[in-house]
Write an enzyme that holds these catalytic residues in place. Structure first.
Site, short mmCIF file in Angstrom:
data_model
loop_
_atom_site.label_atom_id
_atom_site.label_comp_id
_atom_site.label_asym_id
_atom_site.label_seq_id
_atom_site.Cartn_x
_atom_site.Cartn_y
_atom_site.Cartn_z
N GLY A 74 0.83 -1.19 0.00
CA GLY A 74 0.00 0.00 0.00
C GLY A 74 0.86 1.24 0.00
CB CYS A 75 0.23 4.63 1.33
SG CYS A 75 1.09 6.19 1.57
CG PHE A 76 5.93 5.13 -0.61
CD1 PHE A 76 5.37 6.33 -0.24
CD2 PHE A 76 6.54 5.06 -1.86
CE1 PHE A 76 5.39 7.44 -1.07
CE2 PHE A 76 6.57 6.16 -2.71
CZ PHE A 76 5.99 7.35 -2.30
CB CYS B 125 1.32 2.81 5.70
SG CYS B 125 -0.11 3.90 5.55
#
Length: 192
Positions: free
Chosen positions: A24-26, A28
């Protein structure tokens, strides 16, 4: 298919190994692994796409095929690839295709980018073991660690530098809390 499907060797310091993960979003993924004992550095970037030198706008525009990912430089005397994967699987949803929460698209896919055959085997075995813990099948891909492009500077250490930003409060902080709850013994400085 990436423009270059050959595994690219990554330079590390003596006594250091590298893992490349997309969950997912890097922001995070980076925030979680920066807290883990044995991890020396985490770098956000792009991997697994079909153009050279992609930027954030291109990747988020779904034009390149790259995943938002992190390269994790770690000390194998303090942690190992399997332990990194256990944290990876417990701090994102490996059962949703090209999506993590509200973030959707191929750039948010769940992938393990392997640097060698040993990592590939560990990834397969770990997925088999952990697969029984999920109601839905794991859709995480195992891909070759092709050229990794470091993301723009403002993406690096994003949560640490912007803890009060809306996305950080709503999404990143929840992942960090999940790590703290499930892996308290693996937090840097925990003494365990």
């Amino acid at each position: 298919m990436p423009f270059d499907s050959e595994i690219v060797e990554v330079k590390t310091r003596p006594g250091e190994e590298v893992a490349t993960l997309a969950g997912g979003c890097f922001w995070c993924t980076e925030a979680v692994f920066e807290r883990m004992e044995g991890v020396n550095d985490v770098v956000s970037g792009y991997i697994g796409g079909k153009i050279k030198n992609p930027n954030y706008k291109q990747v988020c525009g779904k034009m390149t095929g790259h995943a938002e990912a992190v390269q994790i430089y770690y000390d194998p005397s303090k942690t190992n690839f399997e332990e990194l994967l256990k944290v990876f699987f417990k701090t994102h949803d490996p059962t949703t295709l090209n999506r993590q929460g509200a973030d959707g698209g191929p750039q948010y896919r769940s992938s393990i980018f392997v640097h060698n055959d040993e990592q590939r085997e560990i990834a397969k075995k770990t997925m088999e073991k952990l697969g029984e813990e999920y109601r839905d099948p794991i859709v995480t891909l195992i891909e070759p660690a092709t050229k990794f492009y470091v993301a723009e500077e403002y993406h690096q250490d994003y949560y640490r530098r912007n803890p009060n930003a809306g996305y950080c409060q709503a999404v990143v902080a929840a992942k960090v809390r999940k790590f703290n709850r499930n892996f308290g013994d693996k937090i840097k400085g925990s003494g365990k």
